[in-house]
Design an enzyme around this catalytic site. Structure first.
Site, PDB file in Angstrom:
ATOM      1  N   GLU A 248     -49.435 -26.651 -31.386  1.00  0.00           N
ATOM      2  CA  GLU A 248     -50.771 -26.169 -31.766  1.00  0.00           C
ATOM      3  C   GLU A 248     -51.545 -27.180 -32.605  1.00  0.00           C
ATOM      4  O   GLU A 248     -52.761 -27.289 -32.499  1.00  0.00           O
ATOM      5  CB  GLU A 248     -50.629 -24.848 -32.539  1.00  0.00           C
ATOM      6  CG  GLU A 248     -51.933 -24.127 -32.678  1.00  0.00           C
ATOM      7  CD  GLU A 248     -51.752 -22.656 -33.013  1.00  0.00           C
ATOM      8  OE1 GLU A 248     -50.809 -22.041 -32.507  1.00  0.00           O
ATOM      9  OE2 GLU A 248     -52.569 -22.134 -33.782  1.00  0.00           O
TER      10      GLU A 248
ATOM     11  N   TYR B 191     -44.038 -18.384 -40.929  1.00  0.00           N
ATOM     12  CA  TYR B 191     -45.382 -18.216 -40.375  1.00  0.00           C
ATOM     13  C   TYR B 191     -46.162 -17.163 -41.166  1.00  0.00           C
ATOM     14  O   TYR B 191     -45.689 -16.034 -41.309  1.00  0.00           O
ATOM     15  CB  TYR B 191     -45.263 -17.811 -38.900  1.00  0.00           C
ATOM     16  CG  TYR B 191     -46.572 -17.850 -38.173  1.00  0.00           C
ATOM     17  CD1 TYR B 191     -47.270 -19.034 -38.057  1.00  0.00           C
ATOM     18  CD2 TYR B 191     -47.117 -16.706 -37.620  1.00  0.00           C
ATOM     19  CE1 TYR B 191     -48.486 -19.079 -37.409  1.00  0.00           C
ATOM     20  CE2 TYR B 191     -48.329 -16.740 -36.952  1.00  0.00           C
ATOM     21  CZ  TYR B 191     -49.008 -17.932 -36.865  1.00  0.00           C
ATOM     22  OH  TYR B 191     -50.211 -17.978 -36.238  1.00  0.00           O
TER      23      TYR B 191
END
Lengths: 700, 82
Positions: free
Chosen positions: A14, A322
């Site tokens: 990402e 995360y």
């Protein structure tokens, strides 16, 4: 890079920093080769004699764009296009070219983006439009640590998570459809009536969120303080004094309050009852994103979007898991013993970690909220380097201490209430103290339980009051939102998602709809909501967006297909826009009127112009730079065209004072910075200001 | 001078009134209602209090008093004095 004829597995990460960490973990020697292609770092690593090329994206490389060029509504057809083709400031072009150039040799693709809706969409769109493939393998990880990445690689899914992907896609489509159509409808309604163009942006989450702020402001604007009384008293026990609380917290009439004081004027009471109970206080649940944002605001005054940014940095440095998670669960599979052991290497947490490890109880206390994709936010155990900013370190400390606290024992608090009877009136002495610290020890910096003196008293014992008085008070209006409480409101009303809420609040600031750390709507924000509430309330009520969230959840759980859901929403939107169209001129007129009033309100007139003596000095915001300055209102008058201007400090609130500077006769303005208020001359060179330092502080 | 426009505009904010016979626009009418309701509460709380005394007291509240209510009070006071 592999040789020209060699094929490889292509990994889509990402962000560049995530790509670097993934490549380092996947390479058997931990040293992937790196080559820059179109200035994008491309990592090549070898694992089990296979070549893996890890390429980063930079968030979304594609965006939705209307098919066709008309600037009208309804706009219901869209397509994915590279972001740099519509947004010239986007730095995505090189990333698009890199993926396209690596397509041919890619035998298979692994999506290595963050495991959530957005990550799934980012990966899928690159896969479909740049790599021209429909299926890829998927790595799922919650931290960027070596062991987590290797485990994710070894156990990678053979295909994408359709539920996540579809839910992510439909969110994009719906946000685009509602955002673009309503913003256009509003802007055009104004254009058709007033023949002037002003972008009025509104979205399906933005509207209700702004409405919360405006509704609160309306309530505050109508508020009249109401008197009430409290009975203020103090008792003397064993040479110590402590406050006593009257049985009724509030007394509505002065007469009643005076009567109570009169009836208790002998100041001698007797103990009627002694209640003592012990309370177990469980640890606070592990952090999900909203809880972290609230706690960080409470202790460090970080805005929710700042907290998310700092947490993102900590995640990319593999220090925490995360952060975009709803979960308050910490499954045992995370290996808490290993994390705690690693944390002992950090001096500040060593003693606590050893204590927890020695107790051998690794089952954490958990909250109720679940998230299928990720556990609650927790430290990975990796050592923090020197390259963390002070704010990132603060947030890390908060996360680690909260994590340690969930392994702590329940704290024990003793509460004692002593009821005193005086002439049939009851007073209470309340006390409490912590008898067992438990988890509080680990989280002490961020939690406080007051120890309040509890006198030892027996039933019937005489109690002497130092005084019993009635005290007049007045009700206060409800408090305005700050970023943290507004976020909580959005969460309670179920609008937006954990990942988007902070961004929505930031957008409201960006659009000029709200201002201040204590959030106040601007005249523009008030004007827009006022018109919509009157003429088209559906867009500012949370029900519509809540229903949309439900629909999106159904898509995620594969109860409804994307096409079916989009088709029904397009139809619904079309009908709603038709309704809007019927009322367009009515809305346009109201919007124009309100905007004119709001523009007048937003002009701060500081006094008469000293040059032309006709115009007035106003604060103007430059459209080009966004900076503010003082200018004469006669500038636009072609016969006068007064060009007098004065610079203004870039921050702080400026208000009119109606006072004149004794040195040069120019108006004085009120300059408010936080709690500090100052009356200063509008001219920086005025003798009264002497030397104004760079930071705006007056120096003599 | 009472013009036709004056009859349809709120004398405080110059916004259109809901009905010409209304004294103020919608928002200032609500503020006036709130002011009157406030007086009832104050009267109940103190037992005895004149309207003027009430107005004098609430004007001392600074930011606690709603801005729309303050505008109504100041407008009505101004017209009473003039």
């Amino acid at each position: 890079m592999p040789s020209k004829s060699e094929t490889y597995t292509l990994g889509i990460a990402e962000k560049p920093q995530a790509a670097k960490r993934i490549a380092r973990a996947l390479d058997e020697k931990g040293k992937p080769s790196v080559k820059r292609l179109n200035n994008v770092p491309v990592y090549t690593c070898t694992r089990n004699e296979k070549k893996i090329v890890v390429v980063p994206a930079i968030g979304h490389l594609f965006t939705l764009k209307q098919i066709g060029k008309t600037w009208n509504y309804p706009a219901l057809d869209y397509e994915w296009v590279p972001t740099h083709t519509v947004d010239k400031t986007a730095r995505t072009k090189n990333f698009v070219s890199t993926f396209s150039s690596l397509r041919k040799k890619a035998s298979n693709v692994i999506i290595m983006t963050d495991y959530d809706r957005e990550g799934e969409v980012i990966g899928y769109i690159i896969l479909k439009y740049l790599l021209k493939k429909n299926q890829a393998e998927r790595m799922k990880f919650s931290t960027l640590t070596r062991w987590d990445i290797l485990e994710a690689y070894d156990n990678r899914e053979k295909e994408l998570n359709l539920g996540f992907l579809n839910s992510g896609l439909i969110r994009h489509y719906i946000d685009w459809l509602y955002g673009i159509n309503y913003s256009r409808a509003l802007s055009l309604s104004l254009k058709h009536v007033a023949e002037k163009f002003k972008t009025i942006s509104i979205g399906r989450v933005q509207g209700p969120t702004l409405a919360f702020v405006v509704e609160k402001e309306n309530y505050i604007n109508l508020f009249v303080p109401k008197p009430y009384w409290i009975i203020d008293s103090e008792v003397r026990v064993n040479k110590e004094t402590c406050p006593a609380f009257y049985e009724k917290a509030r007394i509505d009439t002065k007469k009643e309050a005076q009567n109570i004081v009169k009836e208790c004027n002998n100041l001698i009471g007797a103990v009627k009852d002694v209640e003592e109970n012990q309370k177990n206080i469980p640890p606070r649940p592990p952090f999900n994103l909203s809880d972290l944002q609230r706690e960080a605001y409470k202790h460090f005054k970080f805005s929710p979007s700042k907290t998310l940014d700092f947490a993102e940095v900590l995640y990319l440095k593999a220090l925490i898991s995360y952060p975009r998670t709803d979960s308050q669960k910490l499954p045992m599979t995370l290996g808490h013993k290993r994390i705690l052991t690693n944390l002992t290497k950090n001096g500040s947490y060593k003693t606590y970690c050893i204590e927890i490890i020695e107790r051998k109880r690794f089952k954490p206390f958990e909250g109720r909220k679940k998230d299928a994709a990720h556990p609650a936010i927790h430290p990975t155990g990796n050592l923090i380097g020197e390259n963390l900013s002070l704010n990132e370190k603060k947030l890390y400390d908060l996360i680690v201490k909260r994590y340690l606290a969930v392994f702590g024992e329940r704290a024990k608090q003793v509460n004692k209430n002593i009821v005193i009877n005086i002439n049939s009136h009851h007073f209470e002495i309340r006390g409490s103290h912590i008898v067992k610290e438990g988890w509080i020890k680990y989280y002490k910096t961020y939690v406080s339980y007051l120890d309040i003196f509890i006198p030892d008293l027996k039933l019937g014992e005489k109690i002497f009051f130092n005084f019993i008085n009635e005290k007049e008070h007045f009700t206060e209006p409800t408090r305005r939102f700050n970023e943290s409480t507004l976020l909580k409101m959005m969460e309670d009303e179920q609008i937006g998602t954990k990942a988007t809420r902070a961004g929505i609040i930031k957008t409201l600031f960006g659009r000029g709809y709200v201002v201040g750390s204590v959030i106040k709507p601007t005249p523009l924000g008030m004007a827009v909501i006022e018109v919509l509430q009157k003429h088209y309330p559906i867009i500012v009520k949370p029900d519509m967006t809540r229903n949309l969230e439900l629909l999106m959840e159904n898509v995620q759980e594969e109860k409804t297909s994307v096409d079916e859901a989009i088709l029904s929403k397009k139809k619904e939107l079309k009908d709603m826009l038709l309704e809007f169209h019927k009322k367009e001129s009515e809305i346009g007129i109201a919007l124009n009127m309100n905007l004119l009033t709001s523009e007048k309100k937003s002009f701060i007139n500081l006094g008469a112009c000293p040059e032309c003596k006709v115009g007035e000095l106003r604060i103007i915001h430059s459209k080009k730079t966004g900076k503010r300055f003082i200018a004469c209102s006669s500038y636009k008058n072609s016969s006068i065209k007064c060009e007098v201007t004065y610079p203004l400090p870039p921050y702080g609130e400026i208000n009119r004072t109606n006072k004149i500077c004794q040195f040069d006769g120019l108006p004085l303005m009120e300059w408010k910075r936080g709690r500090k208020k100052e009356h200063v001359c509008i001219d920086f060179h005025c003798l009264s200001r002497k030397e104004v330092g760079k930071n705006g502080n007056k120096t003599e | 001078m009472v013009t036709k426009q004056n009859r349809i505009l709120c004398p405080i904010c110059k916004k259109t009134k809901n009905k010409p016979k209304d004294m103020y626009c919608n928002k200032h009418s609500l503020a006036q209602k709130s002011l009157k309701k406030g007086y009832e509460d104050w009267l109940k709380a103190y037992g005895i209090m004149s309207w003027d005394e009430y107005i004098k007291n609430i004007l001392d509240f600074g930011d606690l008093l709603g801005i729309l209510v303050r505008e109504v009070v100041e407008y009505e006071l101004y017209f009473k004095l003039n």
